[in-house]
Write a protein that holds these residues in place. Sequence first.
Motif, PDB file in Angstrom:
ATOM      1  N   LYS A  57     -18.922   3.730   3.077  1.00  0.00           N
ATOM      2  CA  LYS A  57     -18.630   4.624   1.952  1.00  0.00           C
ATOM      3  C   LYS A  57     -17.471   5.568   2.252  1.00  0.00           C
ATOM      4  CE  LYS A  57     -22.055   3.066  -0.560  1.00  0.00           C
ATOM      5  NZ  LYS A  57     -21.802   2.231  -1.755  1.00  0.00           N
ATOM      6  N   ASP A  58     -17.387   6.058   3.498  1.00  0.00           N
ATOM      7  CA  ASP A  58     -16.302   6.985   3.835  1.00  0.00           C
ATOM      8  C   ASP A  58     -15.162   6.294   4.574  1.00  0.00           C
ATOM      9  OD1 ASP A  58     -17.366   6.563   6.335  1.00  0.00           O
ATOM     10  OD2 ASP A  58     -17.682   8.667   6.824  1.00  0.00           O
ATOM     11  N   GLY A  59     -15.279   4.982   4.764  1.00  0.00           N
ATOM     12  CA  GLY A  59     -14.196   4.236   5.394  1.00  0.00           C
ATOM     13  C   GLY A  59     -14.196   4.278   6.905  1.00  0.00           C
ATOM     14  N   SER A  60     -15.216   4.879   7.517  1.00  0.00           N
ATOM     15  CA  SER A  60     -15.247   4.931   8.985  1.00  0.00           C
ATOM     16  C   SER A  60     -15.795   3.629   9.574  1.00  0.00           C
ATOM     17  CB  SER A  60     -16.086   6.117   9.470  1.00  0.00           C
ATOM     18  OG  SER A  60     -17.413   6.034   8.990  1.00  0.00           O
ATOM     19  N   TYR A  61     -16.708   2.977   8.862  1.00  0.00           N
ATOM     20  CA  TYR A  61     -17.279   1.666   9.194  1.00  0.00           C
ATOM     21  C   TYR A  61     -18.178   1.667  10.429  1.00  0.00           C
ATOM     22  CZ  TYR A  61     -14.237   0.005   5.542  1.00  0.00           C
ATOM     23  OH  TYR A  61     -13.635  -0.164   4.324  1.00  0.00           O
ATOM     24  N   ASP A  62     -17.928   2.531  11.396  1.00  0.00           N
ATOM     25  CA  ASP A  62     -18.830   2.640  12.541  1.00  0.00           C
ATOM     26  C   ASP A  62     -19.863   3.724  12.244  1.00  0.00           C
ATOM     27  OD1 ASP A  62     -17.549   0.714  14.260  1.00  0.00           O
ATOM     28  OD2 ASP A  62     -15.911   2.151  14.449  1.00  0.00           O
ATOM     29  N   PRO A  63     -21.107   3.509  12.651  1.00  0.00           N
ATOM     30  CA  PRO A  63     -22.175   4.433  12.255  1.00  0.00           C
ATOM     31  C   PRO A  63     -22.049   5.822  12.872  1.00  0.00           C
ATOM     32  CG  PRO A  63     -22.976   2.858  13.873  1.00  0.00           C
ATOM     33  CD  PRO A  63     -21.605   2.399  13.482  1.00  0.00           C
ATOM     34  N   SER A  64     -22.471   6.816  12.116  1.00  0.00           N
ATOM     35  CA  SER A  64     -22.543   8.198  12.584  1.00  0.00           C
ATOM     36  C   SER A  64     -23.989   8.669  12.465  1.00  0.00           C
ATOM     37  CB  SER A  64     -21.631   9.105  11.753  1.00  0.00           C
ATOM     38  OG  SER A  64     -20.270   8.751  11.927  1.00  0.00           O
ATOM     39  N   TYR A  65     -24.390   9.531  13.397  1.00  0.00           N
ATOM     40  CA  TYR A  65     -25.783   9.968  13.454  1.00  0.00           C
ATOM     41  C   TYR A  65     -25.856  11.488  13.559  1.00  0.00           C
ATOM     42  CZ  TYR A  65     -26.413   5.050  14.706  1.00  0.00           C
ATOM     43  OH  TYR A  65     -26.383   3.678  14.710  1.00  0.00           O
ATOM     44  N   LYS A 189     -32.093   4.297  15.337  1.00  0.00           N
ATOM     45  CA  LYS A 189     -31.614   4.762  16.635  1.00  0.00           C
ATOM     46  C   LYS A 189     -31.891   6.254  16.783  1.00  0.00           C
ATOM     47  CE  LYS A 189     -27.294   4.753  19.307  1.00  0.00           C
ATOM     48  NZ  LYS A 189     -27.673   3.687  20.243  1.00  0.00           N
ATOM     49  N   ASP A 190     -32.279   6.670  17.975  1.00  0.00           N
ATOM     50  CA  ASP A 190     -32.457   8.093  18.255  1.00  0.00           C
ATOM     51  C   ASP A 190     -31.299   8.559  19.128  1.00  0.00           C
ATOM     52  OD1 ASP A 190     -33.691  10.575  18.185  1.00  0.00           O
ATOM     53  OD2 ASP A 190     -34.805  10.207  20.036  1.00  0.00           O
ATOM     54  N   ILE A 191     -30.773   9.747  18.855  1.00  0.00           N
ATOM     55  CA  ILE A 191     -29.659  10.260  19.649  1.00  0.00           C
ATOM     56  C   ILE A 191     -30.155  11.388  20.555  1.00  0.00           C
ATOM     57  CG2 ILE A 191     -27.932   9.602  17.945  1.00  0.00           C
ATOM     58  CD1 ILE A 191     -27.776  12.569  17.106  1.00  0.00           C
ATOM     59  N   PRO A 192     -29.428  11.654  21.638  1.00  0.00           N
ATOM     60  CA  PRO A 192     -29.831  12.734  22.554  1.00  0.00           C
ATOM     61  C   PRO A 192     -29.873  14.085  21.850  1.00  0.00           C
ATOM     62  CG  PRO A 192     -28.155  11.331  23.554  1.00  0.00           C
ATOM     63  CD  PRO A 192     -28.231  10.940  22.116  1.00  0.00           C
TER      64      PRO A 192
END
Length: 206
Positions: A57-65, A189-192
């Motif tokens: 949707k924002d054009g980054s294509y790689d996931p953000s958490y 996925k869980d992030i630190p």
Amino acid sequence: MKKKALIFSGVIVFIGFICFFFFLKKDNDKKIEIQKKENSYVTKINYGQTYTYDATKDGSYDPSYIKFIDSSHYVAVPVLDIKEDPEEDDGPAIYFIQGKYRKDEKSRFQLGKSIRNTTLIFDSYADFEKGDFKKNELSESQARKFMLPFEENFVQKKGKYYFYRWKTMQGDYPYHTRKGFVHLRKAKKDIPTTEKEFIRKYHKKQ
């Protein structure tokens, strides 16, 4: 002749039935897919839960958490790309954002206060696999130049669901921005939660 006509009519009815069956199945599969998506949308923000969104949707294509730690702190891992690219000599760069947020009068989670960005830079993918990195810490003003997801902007509830309001820079200087809203989703996925945990996750294997 009449027998052939009956057989032909029967074949037509059978084909029509098959087509109708596949149409119903396709329509039902579509409804199930929509329901699955809606079930993954966020109706309540819980501390300690990791959230993400559709990065196309924002054009980054790689996931953000993002993860909200308590009533004023959050952490994020934006544009996580740790896939090997045979055409690239460099390894990945992995960002870990720590920041503060506040809820405004519209109950929006305003992100981006006291930002601290810790970046692990791997010179090659082999270094990434070994856990051999260079650590770089950016000040708040330096971090904002990258405009990574969750470094700023806000999370807001619209109707039943929470959305992230994204903003990206495009083109050459002077840049122009694009903005939009995208559903938050619960991440598998869980992030630190802390920088120490983040570094330990990617540190050299002993």
